[in-house]
Design a protein around this motif. Structure first.
Motif, mmCIF file in Angstrom:
data_model
loop_
_atom_site.group_PDB
_atom_site.id
_atom_site.type_symbol
_atom_site.label_atom_id
_atom_site.label_comp_id
_atom_site.label_asym_id
_atom_site.label_seq_id
_atom_site.Cartn_x
_atom_site.Cartn_y
_atom_site.Cartn_z
ATOM 1 N N GLY A 119 0.811 -1.208 0.000
ATOM 2 C CA GLY A 119 0.000 0.000 0.000
ATOM 3 C C GLY A 119 0.844 1.257 0.000
ATOM 4 N N TYR A 120 0.277 2.339 0.530
ATOM 5 C CA TYR A 120 0.944 3.639 0.543
ATOM 6 C C TYR A 120 1.712 3.843 1.856
ATOM 7 N N TYR A 121 2.768 4.655 1.782
ATOM 8 C CA TYR A 121 3.540 5.021 2.961
ATOM 9 C C TYR A 121 4.279 6.319 2.669
ATOM 10 N N GLY A 122 4.670 7.022 3.737
ATOM 11 C CA GLY A 122 5.367 8.288 3.579
ATOM 12 C C GLY A 122 6.828 8.178 3.979
ATOM 13 N N LEU A 123 7.702 8.826 3.221
ATOM 14 C CA LEU A 123 9.144 8.818 3.481
ATOM 15 C C LEU A 123 9.661 10.245 3.610
ATOM 16 N N GLY A 124 10.726 10.411 4.404
ATOM 17 C CA GLY A 124 11.310 11.735 4.522
ATOM 18 C C GLY A 124 12.560 11.727 5.379
ATOM 19 N N VAL A 125 13.165 12.895 5.522
ATOM 20 C CA VAL A 125 14.379 13.072 6.330
ATOM 21 C C VAL A 125 14.187 14.285 7.230
#
Length: 217
Positions: A119-125
């Protein structure tokens, strides 16, 4: 064909009567959604492929009261000299973006990705740490935004088995529960994209373990 014609009307009548009785049961004796009140305790240890379990602990309670939050846990894993932290929260809120802002100190927005079968997921730093956040739904795929969560709920609600359970008064039609996962690792000398690959691999395994073990109501 003749036999079918003989039994078609009685079968249709029986089906119609069953639906009417079920609807009448729901209208006259509406069920209460007890699922959110069902106690749930996160396990002390969860195995994660390619990672060594280090420890688990309870997360600190939020500074302000959150009526939608029912349980939370922090897990830590080690591979070589890299620590992976995973925060899990069980709540009745599928707005991953809001949860992301509410339960972390990260102000930047996340990049949303999708994986077939997950499914969907969020990524970041943020602050020299790479992170991945997503909401594991009771049914269907993982989501990050409220729109994705609502769409997932809509298609899950249309499933015949779920509709039947609702008509029989076994469960409510709407299930707003979410197992919100927040994974993070230090960047160190790696690039954000390299860190994302590490997080994604861990997340796919984490999701596959948790989805069939979603809390029962």
């Amino acid at each position: 064909m003749t036999i079918w014609k003989q039994f078609r009307v009685p079968l249709l009548a029986l089906t119609f009567s069953s639906v009417v009785l079920a609807l009448g049961n729901v209208v006259l004796f509406p069920i209460k959604d007890k699922r959110t009140n069902t106690p749930f305790v996160f396990p002390e240890k969860v195995s994660l492929p390619q990672w060594q379990f280090s420890m688990s602990r309870l997360l600190a309670k939020p500074t302000k009261e959150h009526t939608e939050l029912f349980a939370q846990k922090h897990y830590r894993y080690l591979r070589n000299d890299l620590f992976l932290d995973i925060e899990m929260r069980y709540l009745t809120d599928g707005d991953g973006e809001r949860l992301f802002r509410e339960y972390t100190s990260i102000s930047s927005s996340a990049n949303v990705r999708q994986r077939e079968g997950v499914g969907y997921y969020g990524l970041g730093v943020s602050k020299q740490r790479a992170y991945l956040s997503a909401c594991i739904n009771s049914q269907g795929s993982s989501t990050f935004t409220l729109k994705q969560f609502n769409q997932n709920q809509y298609f899950s609600d249309l499933h015949p088995q779920r509709l039947l359970s609702w008509l029989l008064g076994q469960e409510s039609l709407k299930d707003k529960r979410c197992l919100w996962a927040h994974l993070s690792i230090p960047l160190k000398s790696s690039s954000p994209e390299a860190a994302y690959q590490v997080l994604e691999t861990a997340w796919f395994s984490w999701y596959q373990w948790w989805q069939p073990r979603f809390p029962k109501h």
